[in-house]
Scaffold this motif. Structure first.
Motif, mmCIF file in Angstrom:
data_model
loop_
_atom_site.group_PDB
_atom_site.id
_atom_site.type_symbol
_atom_site.label_atom_id
_atom_site.label_comp_id
_atom_site.label_asym_id
_atom_site.label_seq_id
_atom_site.Cartn_x
_atom_site.Cartn_y
_atom_site.Cartn_z
ATOM 1 N N UNK A 83 0.961 -1.043 0.011
ATOM 2 C CA UNK A 83 -0.094 -0.015 -0.104
ATOM 3 C C UNK A 83 0.801 1.374 0.034
ATOM 4 N N UNK A 84 1.909 1.121 0.900
ATOM 5 C CA UNK A 84 2.805 2.304 0.906
ATOM 6 C C UNK A 84 3.532 2.383 -0.383
ATOM 7 N N UNK A 85 3.999 1.377 -0.994
ATOM 8 C CA UNK A 85 4.806 1.572 -2.478
ATOM 9 C C UNK A 85 3.714 2.340 -3.407
ATOM 10 N N UNK A 86 2.374 1.786 -3.205
ATOM 11 C CA UNK A 86 1.490 2.566 -4.167
ATOM 12 C C UNK A 86 1.299 3.915 -3.936
ATOM 13 N N UNK A 87 1.346 4.369 -2.971
ATOM 14 C CA UNK A 87 1.337 5.732 -2.433
ATOM 15 C C UNK A 87 2.369 6.578 -2.613
ATOM 16 N N UNK A 88 3.706 5.871 -2.710
ATOM 17 C CA UNK A 88 4.751 6.704 -3.127
ATOM 18 C C UNK A 88 4.704 6.840 -4.639
ATOM 19 N N UNK A 89 4.313 5.844 -5.301
ATOM 20 C CA UNK A 89 4.319 5.935 -7.002
ATOM 21 C C UNK A 89 3.212 6.905 -7.258
ATOM 22 N N UNK A 90 2.297 6.998 -6.501
ATOM 23 C CA UNK A 90 1.212 7.906 -6.921
ATOM 24 C C UNK A 90 1.832 9.391 -6.547
ATOM 25 N N UNK A 91 2.386 9.345 -5.468
ATOM 26 C CA UNK A 91 3.074 10.933 -5.134
ATOM 27 C C UNK A 91 3.978 11.231 -6.127
ATOM 28 N N UNK A 92 4.861 10.450 -6.573
ATOM 29 C CA UNK A 92 5.902 10.766 -7.613
ATOM 30 C C UNK A 92 5.160 11.007 -8.854
ATOM 31 N N UNK A 93 4.274 10.433 -9.325
ATOM 32 C CA UNK A 93 3.383 10.937 -10.506
ATOM 33 C C UNK A 93 2.706 12.075 -10.320
ATOM 34 N N UNK A 94 2.249 12.383 -9.291
ATOM 35 C CA UNK A 94 1.496 13.833 -9.014
ATOM 36 C C UNK A 94 2.773 14.801 -8.977
ATOM 37 N N UNK A 95 3.892 14.622 -8.346
ATOM 38 C CA UNK A 95 4.903 15.566 -8.537
ATOM 39 C C UNK A 95 5.580 16.022 -10.112
ATOM 40 N N UNK A 96 5.490 14.805 -10.715
ATOM 41 C CA UNK A 96 5.767 14.949 -12.069
ATOM 42 C C UNK A 96 4.749 15.885 -12.796
ATOM 43 N N UNK A 97 3.893 15.850 -12.369
ATOM 44 C CA UNK A 97 2.618 16.591 -13.144
ATOM 45 C C UNK A 97 2.788 18.187 -12.824
ATOM 46 N N UNK A 98 3.105 18.388 -11.387
ATOM 47 C CA UNK A 98 3.463 19.705 -10.712
ATOM 48 C C UNK A 98 4.692 20.283 -11.685
ATOM 49 N N UNK A 99 5.645 19.417 -11.951
ATOM 50 C CA UNK A 99 6.927 19.985 -12.396
ATOM 51 C C UNK A 99 6.709 20.614 -14.211
ATOM 52 N N UNK A 100 5.297 20.006 -14.543
ATOM 53 C CA UNK A 100 5.017 20.575 -15.947
ATOM 54 C C UNK A 100 4.278 22.036 -15.983
ATOM 55 N N UNK A 101 3.833 22.448 -14.623
ATOM 56 C CA UNK A 101 3.309 23.850 -14.719
ATOM 57 C C UNK A 101 4.232 24.868 -14.900
ATOM 58 N N UNK A 102 4.302 25.655 -15.963
ATOM 59 C CA UNK A 102 4.861 26.744 -16.642
ATOM 60 C C UNK A 102 5.969 26.134 -17.358
ATOM 61 N N UNK A 103 5.898 24.890 -17.780
ATOM 62 C CA UNK A 103 7.012 24.233 -18.648
ATOM 63 C C UNK A 103 7.560 25.119 -19.713
ATOM 64 N N UNK A 104 8.832 25.212 -19.580
ATOM 65 C CA UNK A 104 9.550 25.945 -20.964
ATOM 66 C C UNK A 104 10.413 24.864 -21.536
ATOM 67 N N UNK A 105 10.289 24.428 -22.803
ATOM 68 C CA UNK A 105 11.141 23.637 -23.311
ATOM 69 C C UNK A 105 12.466 23.972 -23.479
ATOM 70 N N UNK A 106 13.176 22.798 -22.864
ATOM 71 C CA UNK A 106 14.620 22.884 -22.889
ATOM 72 C C UNK A 106 15.279 23.543 -21.390
#
Length: 252
Positions: free
Chosen positions: A1-24
Motif C-alpha cells: 500500500x505504501x509503495x502505491x502511495x509513493x508511486x502516486x505521489x511521484x506521479x503527481x509531483x511529475x505533473x506539478x513539474x510541468x506547470x509553466x514548463x518551458x522547452x529546454x
C-alpha cells in the motif's frame, strides 16, 4: 500500500513539474538548499532571480508590477504578475504581499528593498514558478515584523490576566554586567543578491524599476550598468554582482 502511495505521489509531483514548463529549461539545478530553523530539515528553494528569469522565458511580454508603502516599523510591498505588459490592472496571474522591517543585526539591508524582493518571489511562486520545491522565492524570517504596531504593554493588556498573589519583595543588590562586542553579521551571497536586485535602475527607459525588475525585461541593460554607467559606484557594483552571480550559476 505504501509503495502505491509513493508511486502516486511521484506521479503527481511529475505533473506539478510541468506547470509553466518551458522547452529546454529545467529550474532544478538552480535550486539552493536551506535549513528549516524549527526542524533542522534541509529543503530546496528557488532564488527570486531564477524565478524571474523563468517567468521571462514563459511570458516574454509579461510584466511584474510592484508597489511599496510605508507602515509602522516596516514597509509593505505588493507584487502582481501579468502574462502581458498591456494587460489591465486587475487581469493579473497572481498577487502577493510581503512586509519587512529594519533588522539591527543587518543594518545594511534595506527593509523597503527586502519587502519588494520578497513580494515578487512569493507572487511568482503563487503563479506556479517553483511549486515543485519546498519553497520558491524568499523564505520567511524567523521573527515576523510587528505590523500591528503593538507594544509589549499592549500585548500584555490584551492577554487574559490571572490574579497574582501580592508578594513582599526584598531589595536585592544589582549585579554588574559586561557585554561582549558583537561582530557585524556577514551577509550571505543570497542576501547580497537581494540587495543588489532591489537597487533602483539608473537607465531613463526603466525609471522607477529596480535592477531585479530590469533583469527580467532586458538583461543587457544590467550589463551596461555594470560596465559603462559611471553615475553611481554603488549601483555599478550592484549590477556587477548580479552579472557575476548569474555567471556562477550558469557554470555551476
Amino acid at each position: 500500500m505504501s509503495q502505491n502511495n509513493s508511486n502516486d505521489k511521484a506521479a503527481m509531483l511529475a505533473m506539478i513539474e510541468k506547470i509553466n514548463e518551458v522547452s529546454g529549461f529545467d529550474p532544478t539545478p538552480f535550486a539552493v538548499d536551506y535549513t528549516d530553523l524549527a526542524t533542522g530539515e534541509v529543503r530546496k528553494r528557488l532564488p527570486v532571480m531564477m524565478q524571474m528569469a523563468w517567468f521571462r522565458m514563459k511570458y516574454p511580454e509579461g510584466k511584474i508590477a510592484v508597489q511599496v508603502t510605508p507602515a509602522k516599523d516596516c514597509f509593505v510591498a505588493t507584487a502582481r504578475v501579468y502574462p502581458k505588459y498591456s494587460d489591465p490592472v486587475e487581469a493579473y496571474l497572481a498577487e502577493a504581499t510581503a512586509s519587512r522591517g529594519y533588522l539591527a543585526d543587518m543594518p545594511s539591508v534595506s527593509p523597503r528593498e527586502w519587502a519588494q524582493t520578497a513580494a515578487v518571489g512569493i507572487a511568482l511562486r503563487n503563479a506556479g514558478f517553483g511549486l515543485q520545491f519546498s519553497m520558491a522565492g524568499e523564505d520567511f524570517e524567523e521573527n515576523a515584523p510587528n505590523e500591528l504596531g503593538m507594544t509589549e504593554n499592549d500585548a500584555e493588556n490584551k492577554a487574559p490576566q490571572s490574579p497574582i498573589p501580592e508578594q513582599v519583595q526584598t531589595p536585592q543588590q544589582e549585579e554588574e554586567y559586561t557585554a561582549m562586542p558583537v561582530a557585524p553579521k556577514e551577509l550571505t551571497q543570497e542576501e547580497k543578491l537581494q540587495q543588489a536586485m532591489a537597487k533602483p535602475c539608473p537607465i531613463t527607459k526603466f525609471s522607477g524599476k529596480t535592477l531585479g525588475e530590469v533583469l527580467s525585461l532586458d538583461p543587457g541593460a544590467i550589463t551596461w550598468v555594470a560596465t559603462k554607467f559611471k553615475g553611481d559606484e554603488e549601483l555599478t557594483q550592484a549590477a556587477k554582482f548580479i552579472c557575476e552571480y548569474a555567471a556562477q550559476q550558469a557554470t555551476a
